[in-house]
Design an enzyme around this catalytic site. Sequence first.
Site, PDB file in Angstrom:
ATOM      1  N   CYS A  41       0.832  -1.211   0.000  1.00  0.00           N
ATOM      2  CA  CYS A  41       0.000   0.000   0.000  1.00  0.00           C
ATOM      3  C   CYS A  41       0.861   1.253   0.000  1.00  0.00           C
ATOM      4  CB  CYS A  41      -0.936  -0.015   1.209  1.00  0.00           C
ATOM      5  SG  CYS A  41      -1.777   1.541   1.473  1.00  0.00           S
ATOM      6  N   CYS A  46      -1.402   1.721  -3.230  1.00  0.00           N
ATOM      7  CA  CYS A  46      -2.401   2.781  -3.032  1.00  0.00           C
ATOM      8  C   CYS A  46      -1.817   4.200  -2.970  1.00  0.00           C
ATOM      9  CB  CYS A  46      -3.163   2.550  -1.731  1.00  0.00           C
ATOM     10  SG  CYS A  46      -3.536   0.827  -1.378  1.00  0.00           S
ATOM     11  N   LYS A  49       0.272   5.373  -6.089  1.00  0.00           N
ATOM     12  CA  LYS A  49      -0.713   5.411  -7.186  1.00  0.00           C
ATOM     13  C   LYS A  49      -1.575   6.684  -7.095  1.00  0.00           C
ATOM     14  CE  LYS A  49      -4.567   4.211  -6.471  1.00  0.00           C
ATOM     15  NZ  LYS A  49      -5.064   2.865  -6.363  1.00  0.00           N
ATOM     16  N   TYR A 175      -8.422  -3.363 -11.843  1.00  0.00           N
ATOM     17  CA  TYR A 175      -8.165  -2.102 -11.129  1.00  0.00           C
ATOM     18  C   TYR A 175      -6.877  -1.442 -11.622  1.00  0.00           C
ATOM     19  CZ  TYR A 175     -11.005  -3.067  -6.791  1.00  0.00           C
ATOM     20  OH  TYR A 175     -11.958  -3.280  -5.860  1.00  0.00           O
ATOM     21  N   GLU A 179      -6.417   1.984 -13.796  1.00  0.00           N
ATOM     22  CA  GLU A 179      -5.875   3.166 -13.111  1.00  0.00           C
ATOM     23  C   GLU A 179      -4.623   3.671 -13.820  1.00  0.00           C
ATOM     24  OE1 GLU A 179      -7.505   2.432  -8.576  1.00  0.00           O
ATOM     25  OE2 GLU A 179      -5.433   1.895  -9.001  1.00  0.00           O
ATOM     26  N   HIS A 433     -27.279  21.181  -2.141  1.00  0.00           N
ATOM     27  CA  HIS A 433     -27.343  21.780  -3.468  1.00  0.00           C
ATOM     28  C   HIS A 433     -26.368  22.935  -3.599  1.00  0.00           C
ATOM     29  CE1 HIS A 433     -29.264  22.674  -7.268  1.00  0.00           C
ATOM     30  NE2 HIS A 433     -29.341  23.936  -6.906  1.00  0.00           N
ATOM     31  N   GLU A 438     -26.184  15.078  -4.641  1.00  0.00           N
ATOM     32  CA  GLU A 438     -27.623  15.208  -4.371  1.00  0.00           C
ATOM     33  C   GLU A 438     -28.454  14.285  -5.256  1.00  0.00           C
ATOM     34  OE1 GLU A 438     -29.547  19.026  -5.467  1.00  0.00           O
ATOM     35  OE2 GLU A 438     -27.651  19.532  -6.460  1.00  0.00           O
TER      36      GLU A 438
HETATM   37  P1  NDP Z   1      -7.373  -7.857 -11.161  1.00  0.00           P
HETATM   38  O1  NDP Z   1      -7.550  -9.251 -10.737  1.00  0.00           O
HETATM   39  O2  NDP Z   1      -8.326  -6.812 -10.712  1.00  0.00           O
HETATM   40  O3  NDP Z   1      -7.283  -7.766 -12.736  1.00  0.00           O
HETATM   41  C1  NDP Z   1      -6.425  -8.591 -13.461  1.00  0.00           C
HETATM   42  C2  NDP Z   1      -6.722  -8.365 -14.922  1.00  0.00           C
HETATM   43  O4  NDP Z   1      -5.769  -9.051 -15.695  1.00  0.00           O
HETATM   44  C3  NDP Z   1      -8.087  -8.859 -15.330  1.00  0.00           C
HETATM   45  O5  NDP Z   1      -8.614  -7.961 -16.260  1.00  0.00           O
HETATM   46  C4  NDP Z   1      -7.783 -10.210 -15.945  1.00  0.00           C
HETATM   47  O6  NDP Z   1      -8.709 -10.592 -16.925  1.00  0.00           O
HETATM   48  C5  NDP Z   1      -6.446  -9.924 -16.606  1.00  0.00           C
HETATM   49  N1  NDP Z   1      -5.638 -11.118 -16.783  1.00  0.00           N
HETATM   50  C6  NDP Z   1      -5.356 -12.086 -15.890  1.00  0.00           C
HETATM   51  N2  NDP Z   1      -4.543 -13.009 -16.442  1.00  0.00           N
HETATM   52  C7  NDP Z   1      -4.304 -12.614 -17.699  1.00  0.00           C
HETATM   53  C8  NDP Z   1      -3.545 -13.147 -18.763  1.00  0.00           C
HETATM   54  N3  NDP Z   1      -2.867 -14.285 -18.629  1.00  0.00           N
HETATM   55  N4  NDP Z   1      -3.520 -12.470 -19.936  1.00  0.00           N
HETATM   56  C9  NDP Z   1      -4.207 -11.328 -20.064  1.00  0.00           C
HETATM   57  N5  NDP Z   1      -4.941 -10.777 -19.107  1.00  0.00           N
HETATM   58  C10 NDP Z   1      -4.985 -11.416 -17.930  1.00  0.00           C
HETATM   59  O7  NDP Z   1      -5.887  -7.523 -10.710  1.00  0.00           O
HETATM   60  P2  NDP Z   1      -5.086  -6.182 -10.615  1.00  0.00           P
HETATM   61  O8  NDP Z   1      -3.695  -6.597 -10.872  1.00  0.00           O
HETATM   62  O9  NDP Z   1      -5.682  -5.110 -11.453  1.00  0.00           O
HETATM   63  O10 NDP Z   1      -5.279  -5.803  -9.095  1.00  0.00           O
HETATM   64  C11 NDP Z   1      -5.012  -6.748  -8.058  1.00  0.00           C
HETATM   65  C12 NDP Z   1      -5.821  -6.440  -6.833  1.00  0.00           C
HETATM   66  O11 NDP Z   1      -5.306  -5.296  -6.210  1.00  0.00           O
HETATM   67  C13 NDP Z   1      -7.274  -6.147  -7.133  1.00  0.00           C
HETATM   68  O12 NDP Z   1      -8.039  -7.321  -7.075  1.00  0.00           O
HETATM   69  C14 NDP Z   1      -7.647  -5.203  -6.052  1.00  0.00           C
HETATM   70  O13 NDP Z   1      -8.220  -5.927  -4.984  1.00  0.00           O
HETATM   71  C15 NDP Z   1      -6.347  -4.581  -5.603  1.00  0.00           C
HETATM   72  N6  NDP Z   1      -6.279  -3.178  -6.030  1.00  0.00           N
HETATM   73  C16 NDP Z   1      -7.137  -2.268  -5.506  1.00  0.00           C
HETATM   74  C17 NDP Z   1      -7.103  -0.968  -5.903  1.00  0.00           C
HETATM   75  C18 NDP Z   1      -8.065   0.009  -5.342  1.00  0.00           C
HETATM   76  O14 NDP Z   1      -8.664  -0.273  -4.313  1.00  0.00           O
HETATM   77  N7  NDP Z   1      -8.267   1.158  -5.970  1.00  0.00           N
HETATM   78  C19 NDP Z   1      -6.132  -0.493  -6.881  1.00  0.00           C
HETATM   79  C20 NDP Z   1      -5.300  -1.522  -7.397  1.00  0.00           C
HETATM   80  C21 NDP Z   1      -5.381  -2.816  -6.979  1.00  0.00           C
HETATM   81  P3  NDP Z   1     -10.107 -11.318 -16.554  1.00  0.00           P
HETATM   82  O15 NDP Z   1     -11.015 -10.267 -16.056  1.00  0.00           O
HETATM   83  O16 NDP Z   1     -10.544 -11.891 -17.851  1.00  0.00           O
HETATM   84  O17 NDP Z   1      -9.767 -12.351 -15.550  1.00  0.00           O
END
Ligand code: NDP
Length: 449
Positions: A41, A46, A49, A175, A179, A433, A438
């Site tokens: 984090c 977090c 970022k 995510y 982002e 407002h 709102e």
């Molecule tokens: P996510 O699990 O959210 O997303 C991973 C993405 O990568 C998905 O779109 C997935 O596709 C894709 N993917 C997975 N494997 C492959 C592959 N082999 N080839 C191509 N695409 C692939 O993970 P993130 O890394 O974005 O984030 C990890 C975690 O970190 C999140 O789950 C979240 O909990 C946390 N986080 C929270 C944030 C916040 O609160 N603002 C900010 C950043 C992270 P598919 O959907 O098809 O599986």
Amino acid sequence: MADFDLFVIGGGSGGVACARRAASHGARVGLVEEGSMGGTCVHRGCIPKKFLVYASHFRHDFEDAAGYGWSVGESRFDWPTMVAAKSKELARLEGIYRRLLKESGVTAIDGRGALLDANSVAIGEERYSADTILIATGGWPFMPELPGIELAITSNEAFDLPRLPGRIVIVGGGYIACEFAGIFNGFGVETVQLYRSDMILRGFDMDIREICCDEMRKSGIDVRLNVNAVKLEKNADGIALTTTQGDVLEADQVLFATGRVPSTAAIGLNEAGVERNHKGAVSVDSGSRSNIASIYAVGDCTDRVNLTPVAIHEGRCLAETLFNDNPQIPDHRNIPTAIFTQPEIGTVGMSEEDARTHCAAVDIYKTRFRPLKHTLTGRGETVFMKLVVDRADDRVVGCHMIGSAASELSQLLGVAIKAGATKAQFDETVAVHPTTAEEFVTMYEPVGA
Ligand code: NDP
């Protein structure tokens, strides 16, 4: 007597929260961290970022100012200045983490900890015994095995690139991918995002997903769906990425944001007999206990809900249970969350799709409009808000928003949902407002049933 009542492996959000709370109840606590205190984090997630989101958003702000009569003049972004400022602040935060641990009476140790058995941990040559051990080792970016994958970076490296790329390809639709697409696009980097399936942000409400994709495209990000990376090759100009559609995309950097995996390798789980699930996460019960009675785990290494505040909540619940005679089971329902896309997303509760599965009948209230601010800036960005209501008892079971301040709003909407607020109570609440918020209390007519 054991050296410690509690020994924590991992100095991230969950580990530190548990350690400090346990120590505040009089426990003798040790904590080992091999990297920087504060974990993902603070150092690779977090906080940096959010700095990058703020930094990249200034471009929009400068553009928007003109609509209000400001002449901002020529603006220029200097990446090294930003990176240095960010790193300085993260170093300060790490110092605060260390000070807080010390003031709480926690013995913090630098090094890599590994379980030896159910009640002892090795750190190099040192051995420590503890009645209870907590695994809080977090997670790590996952990259698929592709030819040339070593040319790509993950979010870990993105925060400290020596220079801002001119062109970037981001792979993933979660995510982190969304982002970073907003961040680099805001800095003026030519940004292509590849997602392997139909629509980005799987698991979120479909309206939010579609509108986010639409807004990202409007802001200049080239979001391409149903396409993935096949291979990466180095060329004179940078990196050439070949897609499943046969296109070759040229970029200076390729960022894989393809998920994260629990960091559970080489920390002695096998030696201590701790079970892991098929994803490598420590298997725990609702009270965060592993199959070994003296060993617990919280946070991303358990792969429940991988968010900082959830890890903190799990850690504190555990400390209350073990050291304050105050048993608490972490509550994973209705967790508010935000995605810092531009515009940002705030959400709590069920998506419309989930609610239609779980409730016999739902009412949907939604609105999309241009926010007051942008009537003068001319920016085409919109706000979208949605309430999902269980018709059986009129409770609002889902609140979703994309637009400025959505993250801040989701925190308070989370309170309303937690309290079981009904749609009638939303309607009875007097509007503030003129605000965007709102609209959450003035959506009187359902749009679909
Ligand atoms: P996510 O699990 O959210 O997303 C991973 C993405 O990568 C998905 O779109 C997935 O596709 C894709 N993917 C997975 N494997 C492959 C592959 N082999 N080839 C191509 N695409 C692939 O993970 P993130 O890394 O974005 O984030 C990890 C975690 O970190 C999140 O789950 C979240 O909990 C946390 N986080 C929270 C944030 C916040 O609160 N603002 C900010 C950043 C992270 P598919 O959907 O098809 O599986």
